[in-house]
Motif scaffolding. Structure first.
Motif, PDB file in Angstrom:
ATOM      1  N   GLY A 272       0.768  -1.224   0.000  1.00  0.00           N
ATOM      2  CA  GLY A 272       0.000   0.000   0.000  1.00  0.00           C
ATOM      3  C   GLY A 272       0.805   1.283   0.000  1.00  0.00           C
ATOM      4  N   VAL A 273       2.142   1.167   0.026  1.00  0.00           N
ATOM      5  CA  VAL A 273       3.008   2.347   0.057  1.00  0.00           C
ATOM      6  C   VAL A 273       3.695   2.501  -1.298  1.00  0.00           C
ATOM      7  CG1 VAL A 273       4.974   3.471   1.196  1.00  0.00           C
ATOM      8  CG2 VAL A 273       3.407   2.011   2.516  1.00  0.00           C
ATOM      9  N   GLU A 274       3.699   3.722  -1.844  1.00  0.00           N
ATOM     10  CA  GLU A 274       4.331   3.982  -3.129  1.00  0.00           C
ATOM     11  C   GLU A 274       5.662   4.701  -2.941  1.00  0.00           C
ATOM     12  OE1 GLU A 274       2.006   5.828  -6.141  1.00  0.00           O
ATOM     13  OE2 GLU A 274       0.458   4.276  -6.124  1.00  0.00           O
ATOM     14  N   TYR A 275       6.635   4.301  -3.757  1.00  0.00           N
ATOM     15  CA  TYR A 275       7.965   4.910  -3.747  1.00  0.00           C
ATOM     16  C   TYR A 275       8.283   5.371  -5.162  1.00  0.00           C
ATOM     17  CZ  TYR A 275       8.261   2.015   0.503  1.00  0.00           C
ATOM     18  OH  TYR A 275       8.008   1.420   1.711  1.00  0.00           O
ATOM     19  N   ASP A 276       8.688   6.621  -5.299  1.00  0.00           N
ATOM     20  CA  ASP A 276       9.078   7.171  -6.595  1.00  0.00           C
ATOM     21  C   ASP A 276      10.599   7.348  -6.644  1.00  0.00           C
ATOM     22  OD1 ASP A 276       6.479   7.733  -7.956  1.00  0.00           O
ATOM     23  OD2 ASP A 276       6.161   8.945  -6.166  1.00  0.00           O
ATOM     24  N   TYR A 277      11.138   7.201  -7.861  1.00  0.00           N
ATOM     25  CA  TYR A 277      12.604   7.302  -8.012  1.00  0.00           C
ATOM     26  C   TYR A 277      12.959   8.305  -9.096  1.00  0.00           C
ATOM     27  CZ  TYR A 277      12.154   3.053  -5.347  1.00  0.00           C
ATOM     28  OH  TYR A 277      11.806   2.158  -4.382  1.00  0.00           O
TER      29      TYR A 277
END
Length: 277
Positions: A272-277
């Motif tokens: 449920g957690v989003e990580y952007d790079y």
């Protein structure tokens, strides 16, 4: 490069997918084996290569085809069988099993209307002729058709390498995409499959993925062995030393930092957690 904590979560989801795939293979007496970086990680680290972010397994074409039909019906609901037959925009000839509750978005596929969950790769393994000239002919033909097939869907290449060699490849892909984006993708796929499988009714001493220039002596693979991978036992090539030496050269040598490659995702969503790079 994925940050360490997220990579650990990607590994966890990938292992859950792998366990479900292995369970289906056991249930239906299908043979699979770790290939490429997964085979290397199994032998060298008893698990993932520390910077790797996927799992690669192979199946002989007969078992692969059976698995595909079984997976359509028996995969857990949270998993999705992805290939050209299940999603038309899919740009690869093999299959992925993806977790639908996650995201693993690569720049390469970002604009495609396909499932982008965390995945493992499943490759069909075919007979390859023993004659070197026939090998080269099959490689060239399958590589050309494979690139045309990919170009019907995308205008990018999977590598972020900035060298002149890869910049030329990028320009070629963009050019090919302009030419083939409206081509009959189904016809091209079956042309590729026909080329890849043309020696499967003949007895050969070599198998592999000829369009990826991976040619393996069959006695490097069979009989299979089981080794530890992230706390479970998985199938690996029986003569894994020769397999890995053929694939990677001095495979126990740690690569340079710039050669430690993964998929360089733009975005990951897990738990449920989003990580952007």
């Amino acid at each position: 490069m994925i940050y360490k904590d997220e990579l650990r979560e990607v590994h966890k989801i990938s292992m859950e997918i792998l366990c479900d795939v292995i369970e289906l293979c056991k249930k239906h007496n299908l043979k699979y084996f770790a290939i490429a970086g997964t085979a290397l990680g199994t032998v060298k680290y008893k698990g993932f290569i520390p910077w790797d972010d996927d799992i690669d397994i192979g199946m002989l074409r007969e078992d692969y085809n059976k698995f595909i039909e079984i997976a359509k019906k028996e995969l857990p609901k949270k998993l999705f069988l992805q290939n050209f037959h299940t999603e038309y925009d899919t740009p690869f000839y093999y299959s992925k099993i993806r977790n639908k509750e996650t995201k693993f978005i690569e720049e390469y596929y970002d604009k495609l209307n396909i499932n982008k969950g965390i995945f493992i790769d499943i490759f069909p393994i075919d007979n390859i002729p023993d004659n070197k000239i026939l090998q080269n002919i099959q490689y060239i033909k399958s590589k050309i058709i494979s690139n045309i097939f990919i170009s019907t869907s995308i205008s990018e290449i999977s590598s972020n390498n900035k060298s002149s060699k890869y910049m030329v490849k990028k320009l070629i892909r963009k050019f090919m995409n302009k030419i083939f984006k409206n081509a009959n993708k189904e016809k091209i796929f079956y042309m590729l499959e026909k080329e890849l499988t043309k020696y499967n009714k003949k007895k050969t001493k070599r198998i592999g993925r000829v369009n990826e220039n991976e040619i393996i002596k069959i006695n490097y693979i069979y009989p299979l062995k089981q080794l530890e991978f992230e706390g479970i036992k998985i199938n690996v090539p029986g003569n894994y030393h020769e397999y890995l030496k053929n694939r990677f050269g001095d495979y126990m040598k740690t690569p340079k930092e710039e050669d430690k490659r993964n998929h360089n995702p733009l975005k990951i969503k897990v738990n449920g957690v989003e990580y952007d790079y």
